[in-house]
Design an enzyme around this catalytic site. Structure first.
Site, mmCIF file in Angstrom:
data_model
loop_
_atom_site.group_PDB
_atom_site.id
_atom_site.type_symbol
_atom_site.label_atom_id
_atom_site.label_comp_id
_atom_site.label_asym_id
_atom_site.label_seq_id
_atom_site.Cartn_x
_atom_site.Cartn_y
_atom_site.Cartn_z
ATOM 1 N N ARG A 18 0.850 -1.192 0.000
ATOM 2 C CA ARG A 18 0.000 0.000 0.000
ATOM 3 C C ARG A 18 0.886 1.242 0.000
ATOM 4 O O ARG A 18 2.104 1.177 0.131
ATOM 5 C CB ARG A 18 -0.914 0.013 1.223
ATOM 6 C CG ARG A 18 -0.169 0.079 2.537
ATOM 7 C CD ARG A 18 -1.129 0.060 3.716
ATOM 8 N NE ARG A 18 -0.401 -0.003 4.987
ATOM 9 C CZ ARG A 18 -0.986 -0.027 6.172
ATOM 10 N NH1 ARG A 18 -2.317 -0.009 6.254
ATOM 11 N NH2 ARG A 18 -0.268 -0.088 7.285
ATOM 12 N N ASP A 65 8.938 -9.854 8.408
ATOM 13 C CA ASP A 65 9.160 -8.967 9.547
ATOM 14 C C ASP A 65 10.593 -8.475 9.417
ATOM 15 O O ASP A 65 11.536 -9.226 9.701
ATOM 16 C CB ASP A 65 8.957 -9.722 10.863
ATOM 17 C CG ASP A 65 9.096 -8.817 12.086
ATOM 18 O OD1 ASP A 65 9.678 -7.724 11.961
ATOM 19 O OD2 ASP A 65 8.632 -9.225 13.175
ATOM 20 N N VAL A 66 10.761 -7.244 8.947
ATOM 21 C CA VAL A 66 12.109 -6.756 8.622
ATOM 22 C C VAL A 66 12.968 -6.557 9.859
ATOM 23 O O VAL A 66 14.172 -6.307 9.741
ATOM 24 C CB VAL A 66 12.055 -5.457 7.797
ATOM 25 C CG1 VAL A 66 11.374 -5.684 6.456
ATOM 26 C CG2 VAL A 66 11.387 -4.318 8.567
ATOM 27 N N ASN A 92 11.576 -0.381 1.543
ATOM 28 C CA ASN A 92 10.629 0.694 1.813
ATOM 29 C C ASN A 92 9.875 0.525 3.125
ATOM 30 O O ASN A 92 9.279 1.490 3.611
ATOM 31 C CB ASN A 92 9.626 0.766 0.653
ATOM 32 C CG ASN A 92 8.512 1.738 0.918
ATOM 33 O OD1 ASN A 92 8.706 2.949 0.903
ATOM 34 N ND2 ASN A 92 7.317 1.216 1.175
ATOM 35 N N SER A 144 13.757 9.952 3.869
ATOM 36 C CA SER A 144 12.686 10.950 3.987
ATOM 37 C C SER A 144 13.319 12.323 3.959
ATOM 38 O O SER A 144 14.516 12.482 4.244
ATOM 39 C CB SER A 144 11.945 10.755 5.321
ATOM 40 O OG SER A 144 11.037 11.818 5.565
ATOM 41 N N TYR A 157 11.839 9.440 14.529
ATOM 42 C CA TYR A 157 11.695 9.134 13.101
ATOM 43 C C TYR A 157 12.823 9.780 12.299
ATOM 44 O O TYR A 157 13.448 9.132 11.448
ATOM 45 C CB TYR A 157 10.335 9.632 12.629
ATOM 46 C CG TYR A 157 10.026 9.354 11.177
ATOM 47 C CD1 TYR A 157 9.604 8.103 10.757
ATOM 48 C CD2 TYR A 157 10.136 10.363 10.222
ATOM 49 C CE1 TYR A 157 9.296 7.843 9.432
ATOM 50 C CE2 TYR A 157 9.829 10.128 8.893
ATOM 51 C CZ TYR A 157 9.413 8.869 8.506
ATOM 52 O OH TYR A 157 9.119 8.626 7.181
ATOM 53 N N ALA A 159 15.747 10.591 13.360
ATOM 54 C CA ALA A 159 16.999 9.907 13.679
ATOM 55 C C ALA A 159 17.174 8.665 12.812
ATOM 56 O O ALA A 159 18.279 8.390 12.310
ATOM 57 C CB ALA A 159 17.037 9.531 15.157
ATOM 58 N N LYS A 161 15.851 8.147 9.834
ATOM 59 C CA LYS A 161 15.989 8.500 8.427
ATOM 60 C C LYS A 161 17.334 9.168 8.132
ATOM 61 O O LYS A 161 17.920 8.954 7.059
ATOM 62 C CB LYS A 161 14.823 9.387 7.989
ATOM 63 C CG LYS A 161 13.460 8.679 8.081
ATOM 64 C CD LYS A 161 13.434 7.364 7.294
ATOM 65 C CE LYS A 161 12.062 6.727 7.274
ATOM 66 N NZ LYS A 161 12.018 5.490 6.470
#
Length: 262
Positions: A18, A65-66, A92, A144, A157, A159, A161
């Site tokens: 998605r 599950d990465v 991703n 990002s 978040y 940190a 990226k």
């Protein structure tokens, strides 16, 4: 044949069921690639794979599950077993939550690090092992604009990226002579779960009495010189380019409507 043709190549997209991931997978398929969709639930993975088949491409759905090395290794092994090789890997999968520094919990920090940074590390490591044998590969990691500029309530978040960008640059140098490129994609403001809804940024940052929709429109004007949000398809176009560009590596390329112009 178009210079941006990926005809017959095998691509793997994590978080491909998605949002941005599905937009990227769609662009890869439209460029000619067969696309494996990996996601954290069976329903999401299968929905993405069905969409790829609807575009006339071969596909497979893999639950991953990465955060877990064995799950990531199984994902890459299954791709190679079914399709014979792995040409393009789009790492991703990611999560986001909101929390100012005074309210952010250790659990939020750890969860974000585990998926967004550890997941990219584990995926890249498994993919490089395959691509080194092939002497060819294209790896793209989703970072990002929050990996270039910090956002309030997103320190954890950001940190992760910023970390993805540094990791990408370092690995690109390690494999630069082996036919493998490694780049980072930096989406701007895309109308998916991070931004939309009452629990997204546009909801959280709404002014008193302002609707989420009005906040969303206002923030597009505030942050973006172009004044309009980006789309998952915009991200897909950049990924197709990177998959076709043999001498672009170690870069963190923003698709952000001019946000990072400064």
């Amino acid at each position: 044949m178009s210079q941006f043709s990926l005809e017959g190549q095998i691509a793997l997209v994590t978080g491909g069921g998605r949002g941005i991931g599905l937009g990227i997978a769609t662009s890869l398929a439209q460029a000619g690639a067969h696309v494996v969709i990996a996601d954290y639930t069976k329903d999401l993975a299968e929905a993405g794979a069905d969409a790829m088949r609807g575009l006339g491409r071969k596909s497979a759905a893999i639950v991953v599950d990465v955060r877990k090395p064995e799950s990531v290794t199984a994902m890459v092994d299954a791709t190679v077993k079914q399709f014979g090789r792995l040409d393009i890997a789009m790492n991703n999968a990611g999560i986001v939550s909101l929390g100012g520094i005074g309210e952010l919990t250790v659990e939020q920090w750890d969860d974000c690090m585990a998926v967004n940074l550890r997941g990219v590390f584990l995926s890249t490591q498994a993919e490089v092992a395959v691509m080194r044998k092939q002497k060819y590969g294209r790896i793209i990691n989703t970072a990002s604009i929050a990996g270039k500029v910090g956002f309030p309530a997103l320190s954890h978040y950001s940190a992760t990226k910023f970390g993805v960008i540094g990791f990408t640059n370092a690995v690109a140098k390690e494999v630069a002579t082996e036919g493998i490129t490694v780049n980072a994609l930096c989406p701007g403001i895309v109308g998916t779960g991070m931004w939309r809804g009452e629990t997204g940024l546009s909801g959280k940052w709404a002014l008193e009495g302002e609707s989420e929709e009005a906040s969303w429109e206002r923030h597009q004007k505030i942050f973006l010189p172009q004044g309009v949000a980006q789309t998952p398809e915009d991200m897909g176009q950049m990924v197709v380019y990177l998959a076709c560009a043999p001498h672009v590596t170690g870069q963190a390329l923003a698709v952000d409507g001019g946000f990072s112009l400064g």
